[in-house]
Design a protein around this motif. Structure first.
Motif, PDB file in Angstrom:
ATOM      1  N   MET A   1      56.653  42.084  16.191  1.00  8.72           N
ATOM      2  CA  MET A   1      57.144  41.788  14.848  1.00  8.72           C
ATOM      3  C   MET A   1      58.665  41.685  14.884  1.00  8.72           C
ATOM      4  O   MET A   1      59.337  42.582  15.382  1.00  8.72           O
ATOM      5  CB  MET A   1      56.765  42.904  13.876  1.00  8.72           C
ATOM      6  N   PRO A   2      59.212  40.613  14.327  1.00  6.61           N
ATOM      7  CA  PRO A   2      60.668  40.511  14.267  1.00  6.61           C
ATOM      8  C   PRO A   2      61.229  41.433  13.185  1.00  6.61           C
ATOM      9  O   PRO A   2      60.575  41.683  12.175  1.00  6.61           O
ATOM     10  CB  PRO A   2      60.895  39.046  13.914  1.00  6.61           C
ATOM     11  N   HIS A   3      62.411  41.937  13.441  1.00  8.11           N
ATOM     12  CA  HIS A   3      63.033  42.852  12.483  1.00  8.11           C
ATOM     13  C   HIS A   3      64.311  42.282  11.888  1.00  8.11           C
ATOM     14  O   HIS A   3      64.989  42.965  11.136  1.00  8.11           O
ATOM     15  CB  HIS A   3      63.314  44.204  13.147  1.00  8.11           C
ATOM     16  N   SER A   4      64.663  41.051  12.253  1.00  8.59           N
ATOM     17  CA  SER A   4      65.830  40.432  11.636  1.00  8.59           C
ATOM     18  C   SER A   4      65.353  39.306  10.731  1.00  8.59           C
ATOM     19  O   SER A   4      64.468  38.537  11.092  1.00  8.59           O
ATOM     20  CB  SER A   4      66.762  39.871  12.714  1.00  8.59           C
ATOM     21  N   PHE A   5      65.925  39.252   9.560  1.00 11.86           N
ATOM     22  CA  PHE A   5      65.479  38.297   8.556  1.00 11.86           C
ATOM     23  C   PHE A   5      66.656  37.478   8.058  1.00 11.86           C
ATOM     24  O   PHE A   5      66.785  37.221   6.872  1.00 11.86           O
ATOM     25  CB  PHE A   5      64.791  39.014   7.398  1.00 11.86           C
ATOM     26  N   GLY A   6      67.523  37.055   8.968  1.00  9.17           N
ATOM     27  CA  GLY A   6      68.692  36.278   8.582  1.00  9.17           C
ATOM     28  C   GLY A   6      68.340  34.838   8.268  1.00  9.17           C
ATOM     29  O   GLY A   6      67.194  34.412   8.369  1.00  9.17           O
ATOM     30  N   VAL A   7      69.374  34.077   7.898  1.00  7.64           N
ATOM     31  CA  VAL A   7      69.190  32.681   7.523  1.00  7.64           C
ATOM     32  C   VAL A   7      68.690  31.868   8.715  1.00  7.64           C
ATOM     33  O   VAL A   7      67.857  30.982   8.576  1.00  7.64           O
ATOM     34  CB  VAL A   7      70.511  32.099   6.977  1.00  7.64           C
ATOM     35  N   ARG A   8      69.167  32.192   9.915  1.00  8.74           N
ATOM     36  CA  ARG A   8      68.755  31.439  11.105  1.00  8.74           C
ATOM     37  C   ARG A   8      67.801  32.240  11.985  1.00  8.74           C
ATOM     38  O   ARG A   8      67.698  31.982  13.182  1.00  8.74           O
ATOM     39  CB  ARG A   8      69.990  31.041  11.909  1.00  8.74           C
TER      40      ARG A   8
END
Length: 162
Positions: A1-8
């Motif tokens: 599961m990814p934990h970064s939810f930035g624009v890119r």
């Protein structure tokens, strides 16, 4: 599961240039002629960060509704919670390319108009509707021997050897 939810976030391959395609953008991209009503594909150029669209719009096709000196406004459909919304976004000219989605329709229109003119001259009724690919016609397979005599093959009757 990814934990970064930035624009890119999760754009490692999406915002990467293809092999041997790195470097500055061609000047012809800046001289692209775009008119209101044109179909364009939004395709973010990762080497130009200004005016880059959000990753959701990458690869989407839209219709131009506004043209400014360095950007264009594009109407794009977005699926949100079970309904389709029309989003209006402004994207710099480096991140769009003319769409080929209307190419087949326009070509078909030209051929249909020519066929209509020809049909009017000859007086023959023509069908301009597209039809799905029909199944192949039936045919007989030639025999391997080539003598033309059909051979009927039947199984041997069952015999109990006990």
């Amino acid at each position: 599961m990814p934990h970064s939810f930035g624009v890119r976030a999760r754009t490692r391959h999406m915002f990467a240039k293809k092999f041997r395609q790195h470097g500055p953008i061609h000047l012809s991209q800046y001289l692209l002629q775009v008119k209101v009503g044109d179909y364009v594909d939004i395709f973010a150029d990762p080497s130009i960060h200004k005016g880059m669209p959000h990753k959701h719009y990458h690869g989407r096709t839209g219709i131009v509704f506004n043209v400014t000196k360095s950007a264009v406004g594009v109407r794009v459909n977005k699926f949100v919670n079970g309904r389709i919304l029309e989003k209006r976004i402004h994207v710099r000219i480096e991140h769009i390319r003319p769409s080929k989605c209307q190419k087949e329709i326009l070509a078909r229109k030209i051929t249909n108009d020519a066929a209509k003119v020809e049909a009017k001259k000859t007086g023959v009724k023509i069908n301009l509707k597209r039809t799905p690919k029909l199944p192949k016609e039936g045919y007989f397979v030639k025999a391997a021997g080539g003598d033309g005599v059909l051979t009927t093959i039947q199984p041997l009757p069952f015999s109990d050897l006990v």
